[in-house]
Structures are given as structure tokens and as C-alpha cells.
Motif scaffolding. Structure first.
Motif, PDB file in Angstrom:
ATOM      1  N   GLU A   2      37.598  24.283  25.923  1.00  0.00           N
ATOM      2  CA  GLU A   2      38.141  25.375  26.442  1.00  0.00           C
ATOM      3  C   GLU A   2      37.730  25.545  28.113  1.00  0.00           C
ATOM      4  OE1 GLU A   2      39.863  28.539  28.485  1.00  0.00           O
ATOM      5  OE2 GLU A   2      39.947  28.435  26.187  1.00  0.00           O
ATOM      6  N   ILE A   3      38.051  25.292  28.898  1.00  0.00           N
ATOM      7  CA  ILE A   3      38.345  24.596  30.597  1.00  0.00           C
ATOM      8  C   ILE A   3      37.708  25.787  30.854  1.00  0.00           C
ATOM      9  CG2 ILE A   3      38.726  23.676  32.952  1.00  0.00           C
ATOM     10  CD1 ILE A   3      41.522  22.098  31.291  1.00  0.00           C
ATOM     11  N   PRO A   4      36.329  25.905  31.568  1.00  0.00           N
ATOM     12  CA  PRO A   4      35.769  27.325  32.440  1.00  0.00           C
ATOM     13  C   PRO A   4      37.046  27.545  33.670  1.00  0.00           C
ATOM     14  CG  PRO A   4      34.576  25.055  32.731  1.00  0.00           C
ATOM     15  CD  PRO A   4      35.432  24.772  32.302  1.00  0.00           C
ATOM     16  N   ASP A   5      37.451  28.935  34.358  1.00  0.00           N
ATOM     17  CA  ASP A   5      37.738  29.101  34.833  1.00  0.00           C
ATOM     18  C   ASP A   5      38.289  28.903  36.171  1.00  0.00           C
ATOM     19  OD1 ASP A   5      39.949  31.024  36.119  1.00  0.00           O
ATOM     20  OD2 ASP A   5      38.918  33.130  35.302  1.00  0.00           O
ATOM     21  N   PRO A   6      39.036  28.046  36.389  1.00  0.00           N
ATOM     22  CA  PRO A   6      38.780  27.766  38.265  1.00  0.00           C
ATOM     23  C   PRO A   6      39.181  29.053  39.012  1.00  0.00           C
ATOM     24  CG  PRO A   6      41.081  27.223  37.223  1.00  0.00           C
ATOM     25  CD  PRO A   6      40.221  27.868  36.039  1.00  0.00           C
ATOM     26  N   HIS A   7      39.825  30.182  38.674  1.00  0.00           N
ATOM     27  CA  HIS A   7      39.840  31.607  39.379  1.00  0.00           C
ATOM     28  C   HIS A   7      37.425  32.068  39.861  1.00  0.00           C
ATOM     29  CE1 HIS A   7      43.407  30.487  37.394  1.00  0.00           C
ATOM     30  NE2 HIS A   7      43.595  30.501  39.015  1.00  0.00           N
ATOM     31  N   GLN A   8      37.251  31.362  38.750  1.00  0.00           N
ATOM     32  CA  GLN A   8      35.499  31.670  38.861  1.00  0.00           C
ATOM     33  C   GLN A   8      34.766  31.168  40.462  1.00  0.00           C
ATOM     34  OE1 GLN A   8      34.679  34.567  37.221  1.00  0.00           O
ATOM     35  NE2 GLN A   8      36.492  34.863  36.031  1.00  0.00           N
ATOM     36  N   LEU A   9      35.873  30.353  40.971  1.00  0.00           N
ATOM     37  CA  LEU A   9      35.148  29.211  41.701  1.00  0.00           C
ATOM     38  C   LEU A   9      35.363  29.881  43.275  1.00  0.00           C
ATOM     39  CD1 LEU A   9      36.221  26.863  40.573  1.00  0.00           C
ATOM     40  CD2 LEU A   9      34.191  27.311  40.010  1.00  0.00           C
ATOM     41  N   SER A  10      34.386  29.776  43.945  1.00  0.00           N
ATOM     42  CA  SER A  10      34.285  30.414  45.131  1.00  0.00           C
ATOM     43  C   SER A  10      35.263  28.876  46.414  1.00  0.00           C
ATOM     44  CB  SER A  10      32.690  29.826  46.128  1.00  0.00           C
ATOM     45  OG  SER A  10      32.185  29.066  46.290  1.00  0.00           O
ATOM     46  N   ARG A  11      35.061  29.464  47.529  1.00  0.00           N
ATOM     47  CA  ARG A  11      36.733  28.587  47.783  1.00  0.00           C
ATOM     48  C   ARG A  11      36.040  27.361  48.186  1.00  0.00           C
ATOM     49  NH1 ARG A  11      36.226  27.131  52.878  1.00  0.00           N
ATOM     50  NH2 ARG A  11      34.512  27.756  53.897  1.00  0.00           N
ATOM     51  N   ARG A  12      34.092  27.419  48.387  1.00  0.00           N
ATOM     52  CA  ARG A  12      33.751  25.830  48.984  1.00  0.00           C
ATOM     53  C   ARG A  12      33.704  25.088  47.148  1.00  0.00           C
ATOM     54  NH1 ARG A  12      33.671  22.516  52.678  1.00  0.00           N
ATOM     55  NH2 ARG A  12      31.894  24.298  54.145  1.00  0.00           N
ATOM     56  N   GLU A  13      33.071  25.597  46.554  1.00  0.00           N
ATOM     57  CA  GLU A  13      33.772  25.394  45.276  1.00  0.00           C
ATOM     58  C   GLU A  13      34.833  24.490  45.062  1.00  0.00           C
ATOM     59  OE1 GLU A  13      30.267  28.098  42.704  1.00  0.00           O
ATOM     60  OE2 GLU A  13      32.411  28.215  42.869  1.00  0.00           O
ATOM     61  N   LYS A  76      44.454  18.264  32.114  1.00  0.00           N
ATOM     62  CA  LYS A  76      44.384  19.422  31.186  1.00  0.00           C
ATOM     63  C   LYS A  76      44.233  20.433  32.418  1.00  0.00           C
ATOM     64  CE  LYS A  76      41.579  21.115  27.736  1.00  0.00           C
ATOM     65  NZ  LYS A  76      41.263  20.403  26.711  1.00  0.00           N
ATOM     66  N   VAL A  77      43.176  20.205  33.365  1.00  0.00           N
ATOM     67  CA  VAL A  77      43.050  21.334  34.109  1.00  0.00           C
ATOM     68  C   VAL A  77      44.403  21.318  34.910  1.00  0.00           C
ATOM     69  CG1 VAL A  77      42.202  22.567  36.329  1.00  0.00           C
ATOM     70  CG2 VAL A  77      40.988  20.836  35.087  1.00  0.00           C
ATOM     71  N   LYS A  78      45.104  20.778  35.664  1.00  0.00           N
ATOM     72  CA  LYS A  78      46.335  20.526  35.676  1.00  0.00           C
ATOM     73  C   LYS A  78      47.618  21.690  35.032  1.00  0.00           C
ATOM     74  CE  LYS A  78      48.494  16.912  37.484  1.00  0.00           C
ATOM     75  NZ  LYS A  78      49.477  15.575  37.250  1.00  0.00           N
ATOM     76  N   HIS A  79      47.588  21.781  33.646  1.00  0.00           N
ATOM     77  CA  HIS A  79      48.588  22.358  33.027  1.00  0.00           C
ATOM     78  C   HIS A  79      47.412  23.596  32.722  1.00  0.00           C
ATOM     79  CE1 HIS A  79      51.613  19.199  31.355  1.00  0.00           C
ATOM     80  NE2 HIS A  79      49.990  17.947  31.465  1.00  0.00           N
ATOM     81  N   GLN A  80      46.218  23.792  32.923  1.00  0.00           N
ATOM     82  CA  GLN A  80      46.021  24.831  33.150  1.00  0.00           C
ATOM     83  C   GLN A  80      46.397  25.918  34.001  1.00  0.00           C
ATOM     84  OE1 GLN A  80      41.501  25.667  33.894  1.00  0.00           O
ATOM     85  NE2 GLN A  80      41.998  27.408  32.318  1.00  0.00           N
ATOM     86  N   ARG A  81      46.007  25.392  34.810  1.00  0.00           N
ATOM     87  CA  ARG A  81      46.558  26.244  35.922  1.00  0.00           C
ATOM     88  C   ARG A  81      48.317  26.184  36.052  1.00  0.00           C
ATOM     89  NH1 ARG A  81      42.934  22.948  40.726  1.00  0.00           N
ATOM     90  NH2 ARG A  81      40.455  23.972  39.816  1.00  0.00           N
ATOM     91  N   LEU A  82      48.867  25.372  36.251  1.00  0.00           N
ATOM     92  CA  LEU A  82      49.931  26.020  35.563  1.00  0.00           C
ATOM     93  C   LEU A  82      51.132  27.207  35.371  1.00  0.00           C
ATOM     94  CD1 LEU A  82      53.089  25.725  36.874  1.00  0.00           C
ATOM     95  CD2 LEU A  82      53.036  23.155  35.364  1.00  0.00           C
ATOM     96  N   ASN A  83      50.045  26.672  33.882  1.00  0.00           N
ATOM     97  CA  ASN A  83      49.994  28.144  32.856  1.00  0.00           C
ATOM     98  C   ASN A  83      50.045  29.468  33.229  1.00  0.00           C
ATOM     99  OD1 ASN A  83      51.520  26.638  30.537  1.00  0.00           O
ATOM    100  ND2 ASN A  83      49.716  26.203  30.248  1.00  0.00           N
TER     101      ASN A  83
END
Length: 127
Positions: A2-13, A76-83
Motif C-alpha cells: 500500500e502506497i502512503p496517501d499523497p493527499h496527506q502531504l503538505s505543499r512542500r512535501e 505505481k504512484v502515477k496509477h494511484q493518483r490517476l485512480n
């Protein structure tokens, strides 16, 4: 995995993670040099530690430097974000997403891009 949720990141992260997806492995100094309006070195190191704690980065030691790399590959991250984008804005409909993109007057698709899309659709039909 499971890839950590990229939406839990700040703008700088997110900016930092984008650098890793563009370049692969980076030192803290390299990250600082490539960030727009870069914070101080200590802040960059703290952000990298936080991203590692959140499960987005890992590191190894090279001499006196830590070299960081993304835990998940860019594909993998690209597919997760696209989904996520498809579910959020298009109810999971690929056809609606493609239609919205193609019909947007700001997207000036070149003939070779349209041919490539046509080829991808034909191949999908043949499966």
C-alpha cells in the motif's frame, strides 16, 4: 504494498516528492538546491525525515551523506493518483475523463497524439 496517501502531504512535501519522482535518488543538499524558494538545510533534512516516517522515502548512507529514494516507483504512484482523480472527479469513468480532456478547448492535441489515442483504443478493443 500500500502506497502512503499523497493527499496527506503538505505543499512542500509534495514538491519534494515530485523531485524524487523526476530524479530518483537525491541527497538533502540536492533537494535543497532544486526546491523553489528553498528553506534552510536543516528544514529540508527535517522534511525528508518526516517523509521517511510517513513511509514515502527510505535512505541509505553514502559516505557522510544520506541518499533518499521514494519507497514506491513512479509508475505505481502515477496509477494511484490517476485512480484517485478518476474516482473523485469522474465517478471512476475513464471515458468521461478522456472526453473532458479531449473536448477542452485549451488542450490542443496534435494529430500524432490523436493517432496514438486511436491506436490505444483499438488495442484495448482487441483484448
Amino acid at each position: 504494498m500500500e502506497i502512503p496517501d499523497p493527499h496527506q502531504l503538505s505543499r512542500r512535501e509534495r514538491q519534494i516528492m515530485d523531485l524524487f519522482f523526476q530524479h530518483g535518488e537525491l541527497s538533502a543538499q540536492a533537494v535543497q538546491e532544486q526546491l523553489p524558494d528553498a528553506p534552510g538545510y536543516a528544514t529540508v533534512r527535517s522534511l525528508l525525515r518526516i517523509l521517511e516516517e510517513k513511509g514515502h522515502l527510505s535512505h541509505s548512507k553514502s559516505g557522510r551523506q544520506f541518499i533518499y529514494r521514494p519507497v514506491a516507483g513512479v509508475e505505481k504512484v502515477k496509477h494511484q493518483r490517476l485512480n484517485h482523480l478518476l474516482r473523485t472527479f469522474f465517478g471512476g469513468s475513464i471515458s468521461e475523463a478522456v472526453a473532458a480532456f479531449i473536448q477542452d478547448p485549451d488542450n490542443d492535441l496534435r494529430p500524432e497524439e490523436l493517432e496514438e489515442l486511436d491506436k490505444i483504443i483499438r488495442e484495448a478493443r482487441d483484448k
